[in-house]
Motif scaffolding. Structure first.
Motif, PDB file in Angstrom:
ATOM      1  N   GLU A 104      35.018  46.989  38.966  1.00  0.00           N
ATOM      2  CA  GLU A 104      36.318  46.930  40.097  1.00  0.00           C
ATOM      3  C   GLU A 104      36.943  46.676  39.152  1.00  0.00           C
ATOM      4  O   GLU A 104      36.947  45.410  38.410  1.00  0.00           O
ATOM      5  N   LYS A 105      38.473  46.710  38.506  1.00  0.00           N
ATOM      6  CA  LYS A 105      39.517  45.975  38.092  1.00  0.00           C
ATOM      7  C   LYS A 105      40.545  44.658  38.581  1.00  0.00           C
ATOM      8  O   LYS A 105      40.720  45.597  40.394  1.00  0.00           O
ATOM      9  N   GLY A 106      40.036  43.969  38.738  1.00  0.00           N
ATOM     10  CA  GLY A 106      41.086  42.338  39.258  1.00  0.00           C
ATOM     11  C   GLY A 106      40.601  41.424  39.156  1.00  0.00           C
ATOM     12  O   GLY A 106      39.683  41.079  38.189  1.00  0.00           O
ATOM     13  N   PHE A 107      41.072  40.065  39.396  1.00  0.00           N
ATOM     14  CA  PHE A 107      40.840  39.109  39.042  1.00  0.00           C
ATOM     15  C   PHE A 107      40.295  38.625  40.728  1.00  0.00           C
ATOM     16  O   PHE A 107      40.203  39.117  41.337  1.00  0.00           O
ATOM     17  N   CYS A 108      40.612  37.256  40.620  1.00  0.00           N
ATOM     18  CA  CYS A 108      39.871  36.574  41.854  1.00  0.00           C
ATOM     19  C   CYS A 108      39.644  35.706  42.315  1.00  0.00           C
ATOM     20  O   CYS A 108      39.632  34.833  43.063  1.00  0.00           O
ATOM     21  N   ASP A 109      41.070  34.970  42.074  1.00  0.00           N
ATOM     22  CA  ASP A 109      41.148  33.625  41.799  1.00  0.00           C
ATOM     23  C   ASP A 109      42.907  33.451  42.810  1.00  0.00           C
ATOM     24  O   ASP A 109      43.810  32.370  42.133  1.00  0.00           O
ATOM     25  N   SER A 110      43.218  34.493  43.401  1.00  0.00           N
ATOM     26  CA  SER A 110      44.787  34.450  44.796  1.00  0.00           C
ATOM     27  C   SER A 110      44.204  35.046  45.963  1.00  0.00           C
ATOM     28  O   SER A 110      42.681  36.101  45.964  1.00  0.00           O
ATOM     29  N   THR A 111      44.888  34.006  46.847  1.00  0.00           N
ATOM     30  CA  THR A 111      44.432  34.366  47.971  1.00  0.00           C
ATOM     31  C   THR A 111      44.419  36.887  48.275  1.00  0.00           C
ATOM     32  O   THR A 111      44.378  36.687  49.323  1.00  0.00           O
ATOM     33  N   ALA A 112      45.364  36.836  47.261  1.00  0.00           N
ATOM     34  CA  ALA A 112      46.240  37.946  47.662  1.00  0.00           C
ATOM     35  C   ALA A 112      44.807  38.505  46.708  1.00  0.00           C
ATOM     36  O   ALA A 112      44.493  40.608  47.057  1.00  0.00           O
ATOM     37  N   ASP A 113      43.844  38.629  45.783  1.00  0.00           N
ATOM     38  CA  ASP A 113      43.021  39.943  45.383  1.00  0.00           C
ATOM     39  C   ASP A 113      41.503  38.875  46.525  1.00  0.00           C
ATOM     40  O   ASP A 113      40.913  39.956  46.559  1.00  0.00           O
ATOM     41  N   ARG A 114      41.313  38.839  48.014  1.00  0.00           N
ATOM     42  CA  ARG A 114      40.677  38.800  48.598  1.00  0.00           C
ATOM     43  C   ARG A 114      40.624  40.183  49.362  1.00  0.00           C
ATOM     44  O   ARG A 114      38.870  40.294  49.721  1.00  0.00           O
ATOM     45  N   GLY A 115      41.253  41.113  49.502  1.00  0.00           N
ATOM     46  CA  GLY A 115      40.498  41.910  49.982  1.00  0.00           C
ATOM     47  C   GLY A 115      40.564  43.145  49.570  1.00  0.00           C
ATOM     48  O   GLY A 115      40.731  44.291  49.283  1.00  0.00           O
ATOM     49  N   LEU A 116      39.741  42.734  47.973  1.00  0.00           N
ATOM     50  CA  LEU A 116      38.990  43.783  46.822  1.00  0.00           C
ATOM     51  C   LEU A 116      38.077  43.842  47.441  1.00  0.00           C
ATOM     52  O   LEU A 116      37.292  44.984  47.564  1.00  0.00           O
ATOM     53  N   PHE A 117      37.290  42.931  48.288  1.00  0.00           N
ATOM     54  CA  PHE A 117      35.621  43.678  48.835  1.00  0.00           C
ATOM     55  C   PHE A 117      35.743  43.140  50.655  1.00  0.00           C
ATOM     56  O   PHE A 117      36.401  42.344  50.514  1.00  0.00           O
ATOM     57  N   PRO A 118      34.676  44.085  51.018  1.00  0.00           N
ATOM     58  CA  PRO A 118      34.959  42.964  52.496  1.00  0.00           C
ATOM     59  C   PRO A 118      34.068  42.037  53.125  1.00  0.00           C
ATOM     60  O   PRO A 118      33.495  41.603  51.691  1.00  0.00           O
ATOM     61  N   GLN A 119      34.615  41.457  53.722  1.00  0.00           N
ATOM     62  CA  GLN A 119      33.923  40.523  54.526  1.00  0.00           C
ATOM     63  C   GLN A 119      31.768  39.908  54.312  1.00  0.00           C
ATOM     64  O   GLN A 119      31.307  41.571  54.489  1.00  0.00           O
ATOM     65  N   SER A 120      31.398  39.405  53.986  1.00  0.00           N
ATOM     66  CA  SER A 120      30.087  39.727  53.818  1.00  0.00           C
ATOM     67  C   SER A 120      28.985  40.438  52.767  1.00  0.00           C
ATOM     68  O   SER A 120      28.471  41.103  53.003  1.00  0.00           O
ATOM     69  N   ARG A 121      29.948  41.278  51.705  1.00  0.00           N
ATOM     70  CA  ARG A 121      29.949  42.484  51.345  1.00  0.00           C
ATOM     71  C   ARG A 121      28.349  41.580  49.951  1.00  0.00           C
ATOM     72  O   ARG A 121      27.601  42.734  49.816  1.00  0.00           O
ATOM     73  N   PHE A 122      28.335  40.584  49.172  1.00  0.00           N
ATOM     74  CA  PHE A 122      27.716  39.870  48.632  1.00  0.00           C
ATOM     75  C   PHE A 122      26.460  38.921  49.073  1.00  0.00           C
ATOM     76  O   PHE A 122      27.020  38.438  50.063  1.00  0.00           O
ATOM     77  N   ASP A 123      24.993  39.724  48.603  1.00  0.00           N
ATOM     78  CA  ASP A 123      24.597  38.438  48.401  1.00  0.00           C
ATOM     79  C   ASP A 123      23.870  37.276  47.485  1.00  0.00           C
ATOM     80  O   ASP A 123      23.868  36.400  47.387  1.00  0.00           O
ATOM     81  N   VAL A 124      24.502  37.158  46.473  1.00  0.00           N
ATOM     82  CA  VAL A 124      25.348  36.742  45.244  1.00  0.00           C
ATOM     83  C   VAL A 124      25.734  36.908  44.788  1.00  0.00           C
ATOM     84  O   VAL A 124      26.580  37.933  44.033  1.00  0.00           O
ATOM     85  N   ILE A 125      26.881  36.022  43.797  1.00  0.00           N
ATOM     86  CA  ILE A 125      27.963  36.159  43.015  1.00  0.00           C
ATOM     87  C   ILE A 125      27.808  35.408  42.182  1.00  0.00           C
ATOM     88  O   ILE A 125      27.730  34.182  41.511  1.00  0.00           O
ATOM     89  N   VAL A 126      27.761  35.975  40.475  1.00  0.00           N
ATOM     90  CA  VAL A 126      27.584  35.251  39.391  1.00  0.00           C
ATOM     91  C   VAL A 126      29.093  34.967  38.669  1.00  0.00           C
ATOM     92  O   VAL A 126      29.708  36.160  38.502  1.00  0.00           O
ATOM     93  N   SER A 127      29.086  34.170  38.378  1.00  0.00           N
ATOM     94  CA  SER A 127      30.287  34.014  37.339  1.00  0.00           C
ATOM     95  C   SER A 127      29.342  33.643  35.985  1.00  0.00           C
ATOM     96  O   SER A 127      29.268  32.255  36.032  1.00  0.00           O
ATOM     97  N   ARG A 128      29.679  33.924  34.690  1.00  0.00           N
ATOM     98  CA  ARG A 128      29.199  33.403  32.927  1.00  0.00           C
ATOM     99  C   ARG A 128      30.312  32.814  32.720  1.00  0.00           C
ATOM    100  O   ARG A 128      31.366  34.179  32.602  1.00  0.00           O
ATOM    101  N   GLN A 129      31.344  32.150  31.805  1.00  0.00           N
ATOM    102  CA  GLN A 129      32.079  31.167  31.462  1.00  0.00           C
ATOM    103  C   GLN A 129      33.344  31.852  31.946  1.00  0.00           C
ATOM    104  O   GLN A 129      34.537  32.601  31.517  1.00  0.00           O
ATOM    105  N   LEU A 130      33.867  31.722  33.201  1.00  0.00           N
ATOM    106  CA  LEU A 130      34.716  31.984  34.130  1.00  0.00           C
ATOM    107  C   LEU A 130      35.372  30.925  34.214  1.00  0.00           C
ATOM    108  O   LEU A 130      36.183  31.183  34.472  1.00  0.00           O
TER     109      LEU A 130
END
Length: 227
Positions: A104-130
Motif C-alpha cells: 500500500e502506498k502512503g504515509f501513516c502520520d497524519s489524521t488524513a491517513d487514517r482511511g488507508l485501512f479499516p478499524q481493527s484491521r491488524f493484529d500487529v503493527i511493526v515499524s523498523r527505522q520509521l
C-alpha cells in the motif's frame, strides 16, 4: 508560530531524497543483511513477543522490505507493507521472496491517513527505522491504535541517532524523534496515546551483528481492550 515546514513540504523532500539514486544507496546496505539479521531480530523479540501464522501484520514504513523478510521468515502469511516512496516500492516489488506481500502506498502520520485501512484491521503493527522520521508521531500512534484490534501489538524498532545522521537526508529539526538519545521518548508517547507498554530494551543480538552501525532498541506495546 510556524516553527517548522509543513508536513506536505517535508513529505515532498522525503520523496525527493529517496529517488531512484537515493534508494539504490539505501538498498546497497539493506542487500547485505541476510538470515543472521532476521534471526537476531526475532531472537531479540522472542522473550516478550512472537509472530504466528494467524496474525494479520502491517509493516509501516516498509522501505525495500528488510523487515518484511524478517516477518515472513517467522511464518506470517498475511502481511501488508505500507511505504510512501515509489522508488522504495519498486525495489520491494522486484524481490521474488516478497511476492506474497500486499503493498500500500502512503504515509501513516497524519489524521488524513487514517482511511488507508479499516478499524481493527491488524493484529500487529511493526515499524523498523520509521519513528525517527515521523513528522507527527502522535498522529501515527493514534492511527495505529485505530487500525489495531483490541489487545493488538505495536512493535517499534529504532536506533539512537545523532543529528549528523540526517545531514544528507533532511533537516532533523522538522522531526520530533529524529535525534533522541534516549529510549524513553517512544514508549512515553505510545503510553500517552493509550497503549500499555510491554517492554523497552536494547536489541542485544542485533547490536552484536557487524553490520549494525547504530545501536538498536525495541519498544513493544499493546492496545487496551477499551480503546
Amino acid at each position: 508560530m510556524n516553527w517548522r515546514d509543513s508536513q506536505e513540504s517535508v513529505r515532498r523532500r522525503l520523496n525527493e531524497c529517496y529517488d531512484k539514486e537515493g534508494v539504490q544507496r539505501y538498498e546497497s546496505w539493506i542487500a547485505q543483511l541476510g538470515d543472521s539479521d532476521d534471526q537476531a531480530c526475532l531472537a531479540d523479540l522472542a522473550p516478550e513477543f512472537q509472530f504466528t501464522s494467524a496474525m494479520r501484520v502491517l509493516d509501516a514504513g516498509a522501505g525495500t522490505g528488510a523487515m518484511c523478510r524478517t516477518i515472513l521468515s517467522a511464518g506470517v502469511t498475511e502481511l501488508i507493507a505500507l511505504e510512501p516512496c515509489a522508488s522504495m516500492i519498486e525495489v520491494l516489488r522486484g524481490k521474488p521472496e516478497l511476492s506474497s506481500i500486499v503493498v500500500e502506498k502512503g504515509f501513516c502520520d497524519s489524521t488524513a491517513d487514517r482511511g488507508l485501512f479499516p478499524q481493527s484491521r491488524f493484529d500487529v503493527i511493526v515499524s523498523r527505522q520509521l519513528v525517527n522520521g515521523l513528522y507527527d508521531p502522535f498522529a501515527a500512534f493514534h492511527n495505529w491504535s485505530h487500525w489495531l484490534r483490541s489487545e493488538g501489538y505495536v512493535v517499534v524498532i529504532d536506533g539512537i541517532y545523532d543529528r549528523d545522521a540526517w545531514r544528507d537526508v533532511m533537516d532533523v529539526d522538522h522531526l520530533p524523534l529524529g535525534a533522541c538519545r534516549t529510549m524513553a521518548t517512544v514508549p512515553y508517547l505510545l503510553e500517552a496515546s493509550g497503549f500499555d507498554i510491554v517492554t523497552v530494551k536494547w536489541m542485544a543480538a542485533t547490536n552484536e551483528l557487524p553490520l549494525t552501525r547504530t545501536p538498536r532498541y525495541v519498544v513493544i506495546a499493546r492496545k487496551g481492550v477499551q480503546q
